[in-house]
Design a protein around this motif. Structure first.
Motif, PDB file in Angstrom:
ATOM      1  N   UNK A  10       0.838  -1.195   0.000  1.00 33.47           N
ATOM      2  CA  UNK A  10       0.000   0.000   0.000  1.00 33.47           C
ATOM      3  C   UNK A  10       0.875   1.247   0.000  1.00 33.47           C
ATOM      4  N   UNK A  11       0.315   2.305  -0.582  1.00 38.00           N
ATOM      5  CA  UNK A  11       0.897   3.636  -0.477  1.00 38.00           C
ATOM      6  C   UNK A  11      -0.153   4.495   0.224  1.00 38.00           C
ATOM      7  N   UNK A  12       0.020   5.786   0.202  1.00 43.45           N
ATOM      8  CA  UNK A  12      -0.964   6.654   0.851  1.00 43.45           C
ATOM      9  C   UNK A  12      -2.349   6.507   0.228  1.00 43.45           C
ATOM     10  N   UNK A  13      -2.402   6.406  -1.110  1.00 37.36           N
ATOM     11  CA  UNK A  13      -3.684   6.411  -1.816  1.00 37.36           C
ATOM     12  C   UNK A  13      -3.998   5.120  -2.548  1.00 37.36           C
ATOM     13  N   UNK A  14      -3.010   4.220  -2.698  1.00 42.07           N
ATOM     14  CA  UNK A  14      -3.165   3.056  -3.579  1.00 42.07           C
ATOM     15  C   UNK A  14      -2.887   1.738  -2.874  1.00 42.07           C
ATOM     16  N   UNK A  15      -3.558   0.688  -3.338  1.00 45.44           N
ATOM     17  CA  UNK A  15      -3.322  -0.668  -2.861  1.00 45.44           C
ATOM     18  C   UNK A  15      -2.976  -1.575  -4.031  1.00 45.44           C
ATOM     19  N   UNK A  16      -2.067  -2.505  -3.800  1.00 48.04           N
ATOM     20  CA  UNK A  16      -1.591  -3.436  -4.819  1.00 48.04           C
ATOM     21  C   UNK A  16      -1.947  -4.854  -4.405  1.00 48.04           C
ATOM     22  N   UNK A  17      -2.376  -5.664  -5.353  1.00 43.90           N
ATOM     23  CA  UNK A  17      -2.571  -7.088  -5.117  1.00 43.90           C
ATOM     24  C   UNK A  17      -2.142  -7.842  -6.374  1.00 43.90           C
ATOM     25  N   UNK A  18      -2.224  -9.160  -6.333  1.00 42.12           N
ATOM     26  CA  UNK A  18      -1.821  -9.971  -7.488  1.00 42.12           C
ATOM     27  C   UNK A  18      -3.016 -10.243  -8.402  1.00 42.12           C
ATOM     28  N   UNK A  19      -2.716 -10.362  -9.687  1.00 42.24           N
ATOM     29  CA  UNK A  19      -3.726 -10.733 -10.676  1.00 42.24           C
ATOM     30  C   UNK A  19      -4.162 -12.172 -10.460  1.00 42.24           C
ATOM     31  N   UNK A  56      -2.532 -14.061 -18.335  1.00 43.33           N
ATOM     32  CA  UNK A  56      -1.885 -15.335 -18.007  1.00 43.33           C
ATOM     33  C   UNK A  56      -0.381 -15.157 -17.832  1.00 43.33           C
ATOM     34  N   UNK A  57       0.245 -14.315 -18.670  1.00 41.49           N
ATOM     35  CA  UNK A  57       1.685 -14.044 -18.542  1.00 41.49           C
ATOM     36  C   UNK A  57       2.001 -13.381 -17.205  1.00 41.49           C
ATOM     37  N   UNK A  58       1.170 -12.437 -16.784  1.00 43.37           N
ATOM     38  CA  UNK A  58       1.396 -11.766 -15.495  1.00 43.37           C
ATOM     39  C   UNK A  58       1.269 -12.760 -14.336  1.00 43.37           C
ATOM     40  N   UNK A  59       0.259 -13.608 -14.385  1.00 44.77           N
ATOM     41  CA  UNK A  59       0.060 -14.608 -13.331  1.00 44.77           C
ATOM     42  C   UNK A  59       1.242 -15.573 -13.292  1.00 44.77           C
ATOM     43  N   UNK A  60       1.696 -16.029 -14.447  1.00 48.71           N
ATOM     44  CA  UNK A  60       2.834 -16.940 -14.518  1.00 48.71           C
ATOM     45  C   UNK A  60       4.107 -16.267 -13.998  1.00 48.71           C
ATOM     46  N   UNK A  61       4.294 -15.003 -14.331  1.00 44.18           N
ATOM     47  CA  UNK A  61       5.477 -14.268 -13.867  1.00 44.18           C
ATOM     48  C   UNK A  61       5.501 -14.198 -12.335  1.00 44.18           C
ATOM     49  N   UNK A  62       4.334 -13.998 -11.730  1.00 45.88           N
ATOM     50  CA  UNK A  62       4.252 -13.972 -10.270  1.00 45.88           C
ATOM     51  C   UNK A  62       4.623 -15.339  -9.694  1.00 45.88           C
ATOM     52  N   UNK A  63       4.126 -16.395 -10.320  1.00 51.37           N
ATOM     53  CA  UNK A  63       4.418 -17.751  -9.846  1.00 51.37           C
ATOM     54  C   UNK A  63       5.904 -18.083  -9.977  1.00 51.37           C
ATOM     55  N   UNK A  64       6.510 -17.678 -11.082  1.00 52.55           N
ATOM     56  CA  UNK A  64       7.904 -18.044 -11.357  1.00 52.55           C
ATOM     57  C   UNK A  64       8.925 -17.117 -10.713  1.00 52.55           C
ATOM     58  N   UNK A  65       8.607 -15.812 -10.617  1.00 51.42           N
ATOM     59  CA  UNK A  65       9.598 -14.826 -10.177  1.00 51.42           C
ATOM     60  C   UNK A  65       9.163 -13.989  -8.981  1.00 51.42           C
ATOM     61  N   UNK A  84       0.967  -1.650 -12.012  1.00 50.01           N
ATOM     62  CA  UNK A  84       2.336  -1.163 -11.872  1.00 50.01           C
ATOM     63  C   UNK A  84       3.113  -2.253 -11.176  1.00 50.01           C
ATOM     64  N   UNK A  85       4.297  -2.531 -11.683  1.00 50.41           N
ATOM     65  CA  UNK A  85       5.084  -3.574 -11.048  1.00 50.41           C
ATOM     66  C   UNK A  85       6.389  -3.841 -11.742  1.00 50.41           C
ATOM     67  N   UNK A  86       6.821  -5.081 -11.615  1.00 53.82           N
ATOM     68  CA  UNK A  86       8.159  -5.477 -12.050  1.00 53.82           C
ATOM     69  C   UNK A  86       8.124  -6.701 -12.944  1.00 53.82           C
ATOM     70  N   UNK A  87       9.163  -6.806 -13.763  1.00 60.24           N
ATOM     71  CA  UNK A  87       9.450  -7.993 -14.570  1.00 60.24           C
ATOM     72  C   UNK A  87      10.944  -8.248 -14.468  1.00 60.24           C
ATOM     73  N   UNK A  88      11.366  -9.507 -14.549  1.00 60.75           N
ATOM     74  CA  UNK A  88      12.803  -9.759 -14.629  1.00 60.75           C
ATOM     75  C   UNK A  88      13.366  -9.088 -15.887  1.00 60.75           C
ATOM     76  N   UNK A  89      14.521  -8.479 -15.757  1.00 61.53           N
ATOM     77  CA  UNK A  89      15.191  -7.862 -16.904  1.00 61.53           C
ATOM     78  C   UNK A  89      16.555  -8.518 -17.107  1.00 61.53           C
TER      79      UNK A  89
END
Length: 179
Positions: A10-19, A56-65, A84-89
């Motif tokens: 969480x930030x001041x105004x936003x919340x993040x969860x997984x797809x 599906x790619x986002x869900x798999x990325x969470x599972x793998x990384x 908003x988030x991250x991917x392996x680079x």
């Protein structure tokens, strides 16, 4: 309305969860809007099958990384803002790519900046990432300005296959790793 108990960040105004696959409607609202995707994907408007594949790619990325471009919601009312988030680079150097896709109804409200700041703090703090990479379509001056405001430094142009263009590319180093 989104249940804020599901937010891992969480930030001041936003919340993040997984797809999850149950988020296909939200994914379609975001990635089905050509105004959102026109600078990140050259395929014109994404169709349902293409949106499902992105989800599906986002869900798999969470599972793998353990990372993805997480869905982001306003805390005050649970309204879906985008992702908003991250991917392996470059995992050998502990460099991840940061990205954000904000729904058109939420443009110019500061949500991309706040979401990116939150993800940067999470990446450099909890995840111990050494650096973050970011790129943007050469026609996207708003992303260029945002990356500069976040402290990213231009490093080079890099070919980005989904658009077929060389994208200005940036790096932000985790200075807390330096002794």
């Amino acid at each position: 309305m989104e249940n804020n108990k599901t937010y891992f960040l969480k930030s001041e105004w936003l919340g993040f969860r997984c797809w999850s696959m149950g988020d296909l409607v939200l994914a379609a609202l975001l990635w089905g809007d050509i105004e959102v995707t026109r600078l990140i994907d050259a395929r014109e408007q994404l169709r349902e099958k293409q949106i499902r594949e992105k989800l599906e790619q986002e869900i798999l990325r969470q599972e793998e990384h353990g990372v993805q471009y997480w869905p982001v919601f306003r805390l005050k009312d649970g309204d879906f803002v985008g992702c908003c988030g991250l991917r392996p680079y470059d995992l050998s150097e502990s460099i991840y790519e940061i990205g954000f896709h904000i729904g058109r109804a939420h443009w110019r409200n500061g949500y991309a900046f706040e979401a990116a700041q939150t993800v940067i703090s999470h990446a450099f703090g909890s995840l111990g990432v050494c650096a973050l990479f970011a790129g943007h379509n050469p026609a996207n001056s708003a992303s260029a300005a945002l990356l500069t405001k976040l402290g990213f430094a231009y490093t080079h142009d890099e070919f980005y296959p989904p658009t077929g263009l060389n994208h200005p590319s940036y790096l932000l180093k985790n200075n807390s790793n330096e002794q």
